[in-house]
Structures are given as structure tokens and as C-alpha cells.
Design a protein around this motif. Structure first.
Motif, short mmCIF file in Angstrom:
data_model
loop_
_atom_site.label_atom_id
_atom_site.label_comp_id
_atom_site.label_asym_id
_atom_site.label_seq_id
_atom_site.Cartn_x
_atom_site.Cartn_y
_atom_site.Cartn_z
N UNK A 187 0.85 -1.18 0.00
CA UNK A 187 0.00 0.00 0.00
C UNK A 187 0.89 1.24 0.00
N UNK A 188 0.70 2.09 -0.99
CA UNK A 188 1.44 3.36 -1.08
C UNK A 188 0.55 4.47 -0.53
N UNK A 189 1.05 5.19 0.47
CA UNK A 189 0.29 6.28 1.08
C UNK A 189 1.14 7.53 1.11
N UNK A 190 0.60 8.65 0.60
CA UNK A 190 1.33 9.91 0.65
C UNK A 190 0.35 11.08 0.51
N UNK A 191 0.89 12.29 0.62
CA UNK A 191 0.08 13.49 0.43
C UNK A 191 -0.16 13.71 -1.05
#
Length: 290
Positions: A187-191
Motif C-alpha cells: 500500500x502506497x500512502x502519501x500526500x
């Protein structure tokens, strides 16, 4: 116009190089460019990698958009810039545990001051697969006795110049890199900044957005945001600053992660920017300059 979206690779030496040296070296660079594209949130199929015919031991790799899209063309520049940064880190024995600020200083020493690069390079450098692919390129040239040095240029400026005698040192430094099993998915999570395209005020249907020039649909898990819907006006064209997650699946053929287009989730909405604010609208325009 500067060719920011291309690199020149030069194999130094007097004799012909092995054909496998050329093809295997290029294949590793192709996989690196795909990996970087994916980190930036783009589909590898949207970019075309072109290679010029070898000339005097050198050839050019050029990355360009499949579409006539300014945002995507700029992404080609950023992808190549990221690859250059990764090569600089590797060649200076600086692949281990470097912060964004340290990467920024290393790039500045090479007269590279693109403000977007340090974060992208940091994120990709944390992927041991990227460092291993760069290591593999040095194994390839080291296995060809005709290659006496390796030079890499961008915009006619020399970025890398490594003598054959230094190849083994760069190969061996990577033994310290953690070799991890690459997970099938993560899972890639960023702003992220999303432009609202379609709104669903009722239920939990997915909203439609524009994300980095692409249309996406995302579900919203932020309960506070739904409370704001009762008192705050949200319109098509407004921008939302969010914490965005999406699932990535590893593609064995491309040797990189591909984002599942059905998996976009907004975990948190941190800011709502109305399109009626002309100043904010202008600042989001591709041609806007401070």
C-alpha cells in the motif's frame, strides 16, 4: 530547449563491446525508469523509452510521453532526473540511510537543484530493488573486458565518470544492501492534491478526481469530511489536499509495481481549496510561475 528527458551513456574503450552488455544494460535502465514512473503515480505504458543507435561507444536513452500532454512531458524530465540522482547516490557510496536533506546536498554538489527530486529519490532509494538494478548494471559492464570506463551525461554535462578499476568497489558495496523478498503487493500512502470532477453527497459512492493529470475514482474514509459536507460548499474544480492510499501489485514481466486503479482511498482530507479563489487557481496552472 534542454533535453532534460534524456541521458547519454558512454562505454569507454578501444574495442567493440559485447552485444549482451548493451542489451542487458538497457533492460536494467528500462526497469529502473518503469520503477520510478510508478513511484510518481504513472502507468509505465504511458511513457515511451527510445534509444539512439550506438555511436562511438555511446548511445542516448530518451523518455517521452505517449500523449501530447505537458504534465506527462514534464514527468519524463522528473523520471530521468530521479534516475540521475539514484546513480549519483550509488556512485558516491551514498545509498545507505540518506535523508532528503542529505540527498539535496549531494545533488547540489553536482549543480542539480530541482526541488522535487530529493523526495522522489529518497522514496525510490528506499526500495532495495532499485539499488540492486543499478548494481547489476555495474556487474554487466565489469563482465565485459572491453569496457574501460562508464560515463553518463545529461544536457551535455557529465554526471558520472567511473573507471573500470572502480567497478568492483561499487559492486561490492551493494553486498551491504538488504536483499529483501519483494512483496507481491503493498500500500502506497502519501500526500496528494486532487481536483474534484464528480461529487457524491449521499452514501459512500466513489468521487471522481483528477490526480497528476489522470482521472481516478476514490472512496473517502474521512468521517470528519462528511460532517463538513453539511456546512461547506464543494464544487467541481475545487482542489482537495489529502492523504491518499492505493494498492500496488508487483508485475513480474516489468519488474515493477503497478497501481490498482480500483484501490484509491482518501484516508484524510487536510485542506479544501475553492476554485473561486483566483490566486489559488492560478498557482495550480501548469504555466504558473512565482
Amino acid at each position: 530547449m534542454a533535453d532534460n528527458n534524456q541521458l547519454t551513456i558512454k562505454f569507454g574503450g578501444d574495442g567493440n563491446i559485447k552485444v549482451d552488455t548493451l542489451t542487458e544494460f538497457l533492460d536494467n535502465y528500462k526497469q529502473l525508469l518503469y520503477l520510478i514512473n510508478n513511484e510518481l503515480g504513472y502507468n509505465p505504458d504511458d511513457m515511451i523509452i527510445e534509444v539512439s543507435p550506438p555511436e562511438n561507444g555511446s548511445f542516448k536513452i530518451k523518455l517521452k510521453s505517449k500523449y501530447k500532454d505537458l504534465i506527462l512531458e514534464k514527468m519524463g524530465d522528473l523520471t530521468v532526473g530521479t534516475l540521475v540522482g539514484l546513480l549519483i547516490l550509488f556512485a558516491t557510496n551514498a545509498t545507505q540511510n540518506k535523508t532528503e536533506e542529505e540527498i539535496k546536498r549531494i545533488l547540489k554538489d553536482k549543480q542539480i537543484v530541482d526541488k522535487e527530486l530529493p523526495k522522489v529519490i529518497y522514496n525510490v532509494s528506499q526500495n532495495s530493488g532499485a539499488n540492486q538494478k543499478i548494481q547489476q548494471t555495474f556487474i554487466i559492464v565489469n563482465n565485459d573486458e572491453n569496457v574501460k570506463d562508464l560515463k553518463i551525461e545529461r544536457e551535455e554535462k557529465e554526471i558520472i565518470n567511473i573507471n573500470r578499476t572502480d567497478f568492483p568497489k561499487l559492486i561490492n558495496q551493494s553486498e551491504a544492501l538488504e536483499i529483501e523478498e519483494i512483496p507481491e503487493s503493498d500500500i502506497l500512502t502519501d500526500e496528494a492534491t486532487l481536483i474534484i470532477k464528480t461529487i457524491h453527497f449521499e452514501g459512500h459512492a466513489k468521487w471522481a478526481f483528477i490526480f497528476r493529470g489522470y482521472p481516478i475514482k476514490a472512496s473517502i474514509k474521512d468521517n470528519d469530511f462528511f460532517e463538513r459536507l453539511k456546512n461547506e460548499a464543494f464544487r467541481k474544480g475545487d482542489a482537495l489536499k489529502v492523504i491518499l492510499s492505493r494498492e500496488r501489485n508487483f508485475d513480474e514481466d516489468l519488474q515493477t509495481y503497478i497501481v490498482d486503479q480500483n484501490s484509491y482511498v482518501i484516508d484524510k482530507v487536510t485542506e479544501h481549496i475553492s476554485k473561486t479563489d483566483n490566486q489559488i487557481m492560478e498557482s495550480h496552472h501548469p504555466n504558473y510561475k512565482k
